[in-house]
Design a protein around this motif. Structure first.
Motif, short mmCIF file in Angstrom:
data_model
loop_
_atom_site.label_atom_id
_atom_site.label_comp_id
_atom_site.label_asym_id
_atom_site.label_seq_id
_atom_site.Cartn_x
_atom_site.Cartn_y
_atom_site.Cartn_z
N LYS A 138 -4.10 -2.63 -1.56
CA LYS A 138 -3.83 -1.86 -3.07
C LYS A 138 -2.57 -2.45 -3.78
CE LYS A 138 -2.16 2.17 -0.68
NZ LYS A 138 -2.83 2.17 0.73
N ASN A 188 0.57 -4.08 -9.02
CA ASN A 188 1.58 -5.16 -9.87
C ASN A 188 0.72 -6.29 -10.08
OD1 ASN A 188 3.06 -7.86 -9.02
ND2 ASN A 188 4.66 -6.34 -9.66
N ALA A 248 1.33 -11.43 3.03
CA ALA A 248 0.33 -10.74 2.66
C ALA A 248 -1.15 -11.46 2.53
CB ALA A 248 0.38 -10.08 1.11
P1 A2P Z 1 2.60 -2.63 -5.13
O1 A2P Z 1 1.49 -1.77 -5.68
O2 A2P Z 1 4.15 -2.56 -5.81
O3 A2P Z 1 2.17 -4.17 -5.18
P2 A2P Z 1 -1.59 -1.20 1.62
O4 A2P Z 1 -3.04 -1.81 0.92
O5 A2P Z 1 -1.58 -1.89 3.16
O6 A2P Z 1 -1.46 0.40 2.01
O7 A2P Z 1 -0.28 -1.71 1.02
C1 A2P Z 1 -0.14 -1.33 -0.33
C2 A2P Z 1 1.45 -1.67 -0.40
O8 A2P Z 1 1.95 -2.76 -0.26
C3 A2P Z 1 1.89 -1.09 -1.79
O9 A2P Z 1 3.00 -0.35 -2.04
C4 A2P Z 1 1.97 -2.40 -2.51
O10 A2P Z 1 2.90 -2.11 -3.79
C5 A2P Z 1 2.36 -3.39 -1.74
N1 A2P Z 1 1.85 -4.62 -1.82
C6 A2P Z 1 0.53 -4.98 -2.30
N2 A2P Z 1 0.25 -6.44 -2.15
C7 A2P Z 1 1.45 -6.95 -1.65
C8 A2P Z 1 1.86 -8.23 -1.57
N3 A2P Z 1 1.06 -9.29 -1.76
N4 A2P Z 1 3.19 -8.59 -1.00
C9 A2P Z 1 3.98 -7.53 -0.92
N5 A2P Z 1 3.67 -5.95 -0.93
C10 A2P Z 1 2.39 -5.85 -1.53
#
Ligand code: A2P
Length: 280
Positions: free
Chosen positions: A235, A238, A218
């Motif tokens: 977004k 967590n 990420a």
């Molecule tokens: P979570 O809220 O549990 O962290 P995008 O912004 O591309 O739409 O991605 C959002 C999704 O990616 C959410 O489901 C989020 O879940 C998850 N996410 C956000 N940051 C990370 C990260 N650093 N690694 C893995 N998943 C992530």
């Protein structure tokens, strides 16, 4: 001292943080409040919400309780499709401001063009007036294709400051980015790490690059957006991932690594198609 994001200069002279927090799907109340508070403590200054996310109240509460001066924050919200059209925009914005507990937003976006309804030009004209009235600092659009931006250019004299669109390594929007660069429109990436439906973070090339920097996939993808001059709003609700997504200012991708990620383009969306997305 808390590290904050670099800023980009918009075509209206205002500055916008390049990295922010997206809060789509964060439920109002405790979940969104916690996410926004942690983000602001971490150093985030850009928070991106929308009327349709139904969490503006929680966002507002968190920013008021954050202890950070309002002027240092950059708050975006968006006009929902059913609020497009003459006479509807001001009440919709005022309702968002009331929920946020703010007297202005830094950026207000038309959420989708919904071209079949033919209302986005008159909606844009209303938003221009609301900016002149001081309720919005910068005005922009979201999910606009080149033809919708061309229509705004033809019919009005004001070019959007920002176009927020789906953009990640599998869907890089090269033509739209080129058009926006030529017209001074800042591109902002939603679903920047490929969202929950995508498998961008499981891509072998991205994982290899991550290993070589001792960073997460990420963080590599967020860095790719930053080095491409994009505004990026991953977004998360967590705490660990909110912090992880902001810990991207102590390394740089090489030109080779950038081109490896550029070559991952598939040209397929995970999200809705702006030409046909027409929810009311
Ligand atoms: P979570 O809220 O549990 O962290 P995008 O912004 O591309 O739409 O991605 C959002 C999704 O990616 C959410 O489901 C989020 O879940 C998850 N996410 C956000 N940051 C990370 C990260 N650093 N690694 C893995 N998943 C992530």
């Amino acid at each position: 001292m808390t590290e904050t994001s670099p800023l980009v200069k918009l075509n209206d002279g205002n500055f916008m943080p390049q990295l922010g927090l997206g809060v789509w799907k964060a439920s109002d109340g405790q979940e969104v409040e916690n996410a926004v508070k942690i983000a602001i403590q971490t150093g985030y200054r850009l928070i991106d919400t929308a009327m349709v996310y139904q969490n503006e109240r929680g966002v507002g509460k968190a920013i008021h309780e954050s202890g950070v001066d309002r002027k240092e924050l950059f708050i975006t919200t968006k006009l929902w499709n059913s609020d497009q059209g003459k006479g509807k925009v001001r009440p919709a914005l005022e309702a968002s401001l009331e929920r946020l507990g703010l007297d202005y937003v830094d950026l207000y976006l038309i959420h989708w063009p919904t071209p079949a309804r033919g209302l986005y030009v008159e909606t844009w004209q209303e938003i221009i007036k609301l900016q002149q009235d001081g309720l919005i600092k910068s005005i922009g659009v979201s999910n606009f294709q080149i033809e919708h931006l061309e229509e705004l250019k033809k019919q009005t004299s004001v070019v959007p400051a920002v176009n927020q669109v789906e953009l990640h390594p599998y869907f890089q929007q090269p033509e739209l980015r080129e058009y926006c660069n030529q017209h001074g429109i800042q591109v902002e990436s939603w679903s920047p790490i490929g969202g929950s439906k995508g498998d961008v973070l499981e891509n072998d090339e991205i994982i290899n690059i991550a290993h070589s920097h001792a960073k997460s996939p990420a963080q590599i993808v967020i860095r790719w957006h930053l080095q491409n001059g994009l505004v990026v709003i991953p977004k998360s609700t967590n705490e660990g991932r909110i912090r992880e997504n902001f810990d991207v200012f102590d390394f740089e991708l090489s030109a080779d690594e950038m081109s490896t990620i550029n070559s991952l383009q598939k040209g397929t969306r995970f999200g809705a198609d702006p030409d046909t997305m027409n929810n009311s």
